[in-house]
Scaffold this motif. Structure first.
Motif, PDB file in Angstrom:
ATOM      1  N   PHE A  31       3.905  10.922   1.009  1.00 20.82           N
ATOM      2  CA  PHE A  31       5.113  10.480   0.317  1.00 20.82           C
ATOM      3  C   PHE A  31       4.776   9.926  -1.070  1.00 20.82           C
ATOM      4  CE2 PHE A  31       7.743   6.684  -0.575  1.00 20.82           C
ATOM      5  CZ  PHE A  31       8.917   7.321  -0.893  1.00 20.82           C
ATOM      6  N   THR A  32       3.681   9.153  -1.163  1.00 19.33           N
ATOM      7  CA  THR A  32       3.260   8.607  -2.460  1.00 19.33           C
ATOM      8  C   THR A  32       2.842   9.717  -3.414  1.00 19.33           C
ATOM      9  OG1 THR A  32       2.486   6.628  -1.297  1.00 19.33           O
ATOM     10  CG2 THR A  32       1.729   6.945  -3.548  1.00 19.33           C
ATOM     11  N   VAL A  33       2.091  10.682  -2.904  1.00 17.30           N
ATOM     12  CA  VAL A  33       1.668  11.812  -3.747  1.00 17.30           C
ATOM     13  C   VAL A  33       2.882  12.615  -4.228  1.00 17.30           C
ATOM     14  CG1 VAL A  33       0.394  13.992  -3.738  1.00 17.30           C
ATOM     15  CG2 VAL A  33      -0.617  11.960  -2.727  1.00 17.30           C
ATOM     16  N   LEU A  34       3.847  12.830  -3.332  1.00 19.08           N
ATOM     17  CA  LEU A  34       5.045  13.580  -3.697  1.00 19.08           C
ATOM     18  C   LEU A  34       5.814  12.881  -4.815  1.00 19.08           C
ATOM     19  CD1 LEU A  34       7.117  15.854  -3.172  1.00 19.08           C
ATOM     20  CD2 LEU A  34       8.134  14.398  -1.419  1.00 19.08           C
ATOM     21  N   LEU A  35       6.009  11.575  -4.695  1.00 20.28           N
ATOM     22  CA  LEU A  35       6.711  10.836  -5.741  1.00 20.28           C
ATOM     23  C   LEU A  35       5.934  10.857  -7.050  1.00 20.28           C
ATOM     24  CD1 LEU A  35       9.177   9.062  -6.351  1.00 20.28           C
ATOM     25  CD2 LEU A  35       7.820   7.080  -5.638  1.00 20.28           C
ATOM     26  N   PHE A  36       4.602  10.742  -6.965  1.00 22.22           N
ATOM     27  CA  PHE A  36       3.740  10.787  -8.152  1.00 22.22           C
ATOM     28  C   PHE A  36       3.885  12.123  -8.880  1.00 22.22           C
ATOM     29  CE2 PHE A  36      -0.398  11.898  -9.965  1.00 22.22           C
ATOM     30  CZ  PHE A  36      -0.638  10.817 -10.802  1.00 22.22           C
ATOM     31  N   VAL A  37       3.846  13.237  -8.129  1.00 22.47           N
ATOM     32  CA  VAL A  37       3.944  14.564  -8.736  1.00 22.47           C
ATOM     33  C   VAL A  37       5.356  14.803  -9.282  1.00 22.47           C
ATOM     34  CG1 VAL A  37       3.763  17.031  -8.259  1.00 22.47           C
ATOM     35  CG2 VAL A  37       2.109  15.465  -7.283  1.00 22.47           C
ATOM     36  N   LYS A  38       6.375  14.321  -8.587  1.00 23.05           N
ATOM     37  CA  LYS A  38       7.749  14.488  -9.062  1.00 23.05           C
ATOM     38  C   LYS A  38       7.952  13.843 -10.429  1.00 23.05           C
ATOM     39  CE  LYS A  38      10.810  15.099  -5.080  1.00 23.05           C
ATOM     40  NZ  LYS A  38      11.919  14.490  -4.287  1.00 23.05           N
ATOM     41  N   MET A  39       7.414  12.644 -10.621  1.00 20.40           N
ATOM     42  CA  MET A  39       7.605  11.942 -11.901  1.00 20.40           C
ATOM     43  C   MET A  39       7.029  12.737 -13.061  1.00 20.40           C
ATOM     44  SD  MET A  39       7.032   7.927 -11.005  1.00 20.40           S
ATOM     45  CE  MET A  39       8.226   7.025 -10.003  1.00 20.40           C
ATOM     46  N   LYS A  73      15.905   8.456 -11.672  1.00 20.18           N
ATOM     47  CA  LYS A  73      15.560   9.527 -10.738  1.00 20.18           C
ATOM     48  C   LYS A  73      14.617   9.038  -9.646  1.00 20.18           C
ATOM     49  CE  LYS A  73      16.219  13.493 -13.812  1.00 20.18           C
ATOM     50  NZ  LYS A  73      15.584  14.690 -14.411  1.00 20.18           N
ATOM     51  N   GLY A  74      13.734   8.108  -9.984  1.00 19.16           N
ATOM     52  CA  GLY A  74      12.815   7.578  -8.983  1.00 19.16           C
ATOM     53  C   GLY A  74      13.536   6.836  -7.872  1.00 19.16           C
ATOM     54  N   ILE A 132      10.366  23.377  -3.986  1.00 18.44           N
ATOM     55  CA  ILE A 132      11.397  23.112  -4.999  1.00 18.44           C
ATOM     56  C   ILE A 132      10.752  22.707  -6.319  1.00 18.44           C
ATOM     57  CG2 ILE A 132      13.299  21.567  -5.598  1.00 18.44           C
ATOM     58  CD1 ILE A 132      14.068  21.560  -2.646  1.00 18.44           C
ATOM     59  N   LEU A 133       9.686  21.902  -6.253  1.00 18.65           N
ATOM     60  CA  LEU A 133       8.978  21.523  -7.478  1.00 18.65           C
ATOM     61  C   LEU A 133       8.314  22.734  -8.132  1.00 18.65           C
ATOM     62  CD1 LEU A 133       7.313  18.120  -6.492  1.00 18.65           C
ATOM     63  CD2 LEU A 133       9.317  18.496  -7.924  1.00 18.65           C
ATOM     64  N   THR A 134       7.847  23.687  -7.340  1.00 17.99           N
ATOM     65  CA  THR A 134       7.266  24.907  -7.896  1.00 17.99           C
ATOM     66  C   THR A 134       8.309  25.706  -8.674  1.00 17.99           C
ATOM     67  OG1 THR A 134       5.727  25.007  -6.023  1.00 17.99           O
ATOM     68  CG2 THR A 134       5.998  27.002  -7.342  1.00 17.99           C
ATOM     69  N   THR A 171      15.098   6.807  -2.226  1.00 18.32           N
ATOM     70  CA  THR A 171      16.152   6.626  -1.223  1.00 18.32           C
ATOM     71  C   THR A 171      16.325   7.871  -0.366  1.00 18.32           C
ATOM     72  OG1 THR A 171      17.297   5.127  -2.742  1.00 18.32           O
ATOM     73  CG2 THR A 171      18.564   5.999  -0.900  1.00 18.32           C
ATOM     74  N   GLU A 172      16.384   9.046  -0.995  1.00 17.66           N
ATOM     75  CA  GLU A 172      16.585  10.278  -0.236  1.00 17.66           C
ATOM     76  C   GLU A 172      15.384  10.593   0.653  1.00 17.66           C
ATOM     77  OE1 GLU A 172      17.493  13.290  -3.064  1.00 17.66           O
ATOM     78  OE2 GLU A 172      19.617  12.742  -3.197  1.00 17.66           O
ATOM     79  N   THR A 173      14.164  10.337   0.166  1.00 22.27           N
ATOM     80  CA  THR A 173      12.990  10.619   0.984  1.00 22.27           C
ATOM     81  C   THR A 173      12.899   9.659   2.164  1.00 22.27           C
ATOM     82  OG1 THR A 173      11.869  11.356  -1.029  1.00 22.27           O
ATOM     83  CG2 THR A 173      10.521  11.024   0.910  1.00 22.27           C
ATOM     84  N   CYS A 174      13.247   8.400   1.954  1.00 24.10           N
ATOM     85  CA  CYS A 174      13.252   7.450   3.073  1.00 24.10           C
ATOM     86  C   CYS A 174      14.287   7.841   4.128  1.00 24.10           C
ATOM     87  CB  CYS A 174      13.523   6.040   2.552  1.00 24.10           C
ATOM     88  SG  CYS A 174      12.154   5.321   1.607  1.00 24.10           S
ATOM     89  N   LEU A 175      15.451   8.302   3.682  1.00 25.11           N
ATOM     90  CA  LEU A 175      16.446   8.791   4.638  1.00 25.11           C
ATOM     91  C   LEU A 175      15.944  10.029   5.381  1.00 25.11           C
ATOM     92  CD1 LEU A 175      19.773   8.417   2.613  1.00 25.11           C
ATOM     93  CD2 LEU A 175      19.079   7.106   4.617  1.00 25.11           C
ATOM     94  N   ALA A 176      15.217  10.888   4.658  1.00 24.00           N
ATOM     95  CA  ALA A 176      14.677  12.087   5.304  1.00 24.00           C
ATOM     96  C   ALA A 176      13.606  11.727   6.326  1.00 24.00           C
ATOM     97  CB  ALA A 176      14.106  13.032   4.250  1.00 24.00           C
ATOM     98  N   LEU A 177      12.794  10.714   6.025  1.00 27.55           N
ATOM     99  CA  LEU A 177      11.735  10.326   6.955  1.00 27.55           C
ATOM    100  C   LEU A 177      12.288   9.717   8.240  1.00 27.55           C
ATOM    101  CD1 LEU A 177       9.077   8.826   4.513  1.00 27.55           C
ATOM    102  CD2 LEU A 177       8.994  11.020   5.706  1.00 27.55           C
ATOM    103  N   THR A 178      13.531   9.223   8.207  1.00 29.00           N
ATOM    104  CA  THR A 178      14.115   8.707   9.449  1.00 29.00           C
ATOM    105  C   THR A 178      14.321   9.819  10.475  1.00 29.00           C
ATOM    106  OG1 THR A 178      16.339   8.970   8.518  1.00 29.00           O
ATOM    107  CG2 THR A 178      15.281   6.821   8.268  1.00 29.00           C
TER     108      THR A 178
END
Length: 391
Positions: free
Chosen positions: A112-120, A85-86, A185-187, A91-98
């Motif tokens: 972005f780092t905080v978002l990935l940290f919380v998602k995990m 999932k990571g 979405i995480l909420t 990949t999807e977040t990097c595409l979104a940041l473009t």
């Protein structure tokens, strides 16, 4: 030797702190005063990379601490799922940041780092809570899971509030839209996970031999409603985000896959639930097994002996409440993997013979002992004409 004693993360942390210390000493040695040294540390590219590495190391340390306090050791399956999932999330977040490439800065990388940290930790909490339904856990584990769920919910609401406040100050769309919708979405995910956790705990606490089948059926129905509501809200948020990005930035290619996966999962979930309800109605029409058939067999779902059991069309016998649980995930027999019918199949009745229907004539035997070829019957008018001609 040092890597065996400290571990790979310990060696990485020591090197990171050492490099950061060298950078700070060099800045204060060359600039002599606090303010110029601070400006040098935050503007020089090498120093920015070193300090960002320190922040990343501290984030990893915090993640290890939270994992140790609330989750303990991770299983191999959990590690594999987190890695899978990571990779997709990065990949999807990097595409979104473009899409927001003109607004990228250090602040966005930190978000972005905080978002990935919380998602995990959302994924880990979801996997652990799903294990509650199949594995017995102690009170300490339940307490830690409850605290982790509450902390994640508070974190999601806090980040949504903070990012929304920042967007209102900017008075226009920005890259903060991406992070706002991600935390929304995480909420939804953590609220659904918490509701499932309460449902699992209540189901295990109220489990008794008398009414287990009814509660089990109701539990799966409530689980369907929770998953259906979560998928519906997720699809609504994704479509809203898609329209906003199309209006201000252009076509967001990275959202097409996610919208399709969510829509397909929602459709598949509805179809499976309809099949499940049909199968539940069919269980009442299946015959109960005779006592002599239950003497030397066990239910292969729960591996327990049976006092009563339902006999499927394939002649395999199971507990009725075990079938309630099994049929929610699969519509096939657990033993022979044959599909369980959702409609009653009855043989067609034999054709009824009318009162004025004449029996078919039998073929006559030839004089020589051989059988003459069967001739089709002649109509009555032709038979009468042939008899008159012969006379």
């Amino acid at each position: 030797m040092l890597s065996k004693w400290l571990g790979s993360f310990g060696v990485y942390a020591m090197l990171t702190v050492t490099l950061a210390g060298i950078s700070v000493l060099h800045a204060f040695h060359t600039r002599k005063q606090f303010f110029p040294a601070t400006i040098f540390l935050t503007t020089n590219k090498i120093n920015v990379v070193v300090l960002s590495n320190v922040a990343f190391m501290m984030t990893l340390s915090l993640g290890k601490l939270v994992k140790y306090v609330f989750l303990g050791d991770l299983s191999a399956q959990e590690i594999t799922e987190i890695e899978r999932k990571g990779k997709i999330a990065v990949t999807e977040t990097c595409l979104a940041l473009t899409t927001f490439r003109e607004e990228l800065n250090v602040r966005m990388v930190a978000l972005f780092t905080v978002l990935l940290f919380v998602k995990m930790f959302h994924w880990l909490a979801q996997m652990r809570i799903e294990n509650v339904s199949v594995r017995t856990m102690g009170y300490g584990t339940h307490l830690r899971l409850s605290l982790l769920t509450v902390l994640l919910a508070i974190s999601d609401v806090g980040w949504v509030t903070l990012i929304t406040w920042g967007m209102l100050k900017q008075k226009g769309p920005s890259v903060l839209l991406l992070f706002a919708f991600e935390f929304m979405i995480l909420t939804v995910l953590i609220i659904t996970t918490a509701a499932k956790y309460l449902l699992f705990v209540h189901s295990r606490a109220a489990e008794s031999p008398g009414g287990a089948a009814t509660r089990c059926c109701h539990k799966h129905v409530w689980m369907f409603y929770l998953d259906f509501t979560a998928d519906l809200l997720r699809l609504f948020l994704l479509l809203t985000f898609f329209m906003i990005i199309c209006t201000y930035y252009g076509l967001p290619i990275h959202l097409i896959r996610e919208i399709w996966v969510t829509f397909y999962g929602l459709r598949d979930r509805i179809f499976k639930f309809i099949q499940y309800r049909r199968l539940l109605r069919m269980l009442d029409h299946f015959p109960m097994a005779a006592p002599e058939e239950l003497a030397e067999i066990r239910c292969t779902i729960c591996l327990d002996s049976m006092q009563t059991g339902v006999k499927l069309p394939c002649s395999h016998i199971f507990h009725k409440h075990c079938l309630y649980t099994w049929l929610f995930n699969s519509q096939r027999c657990p033993n022979c993997v044959r599909e369980i019918p959702t409609t009653l199949t009855t043989p067609p009745p034999p054709p009824r013979r009318g009162a004025n229907q004449q029996p078919q004539p039998q073929p006559a035997a030839a004089a020589g002992g051989g059988a003459r070829a069967e001739q089709p019957p002649l109509p009555a008018a032709r038979r009468q004409a042939a008899a008159a001609a012969a006379a």
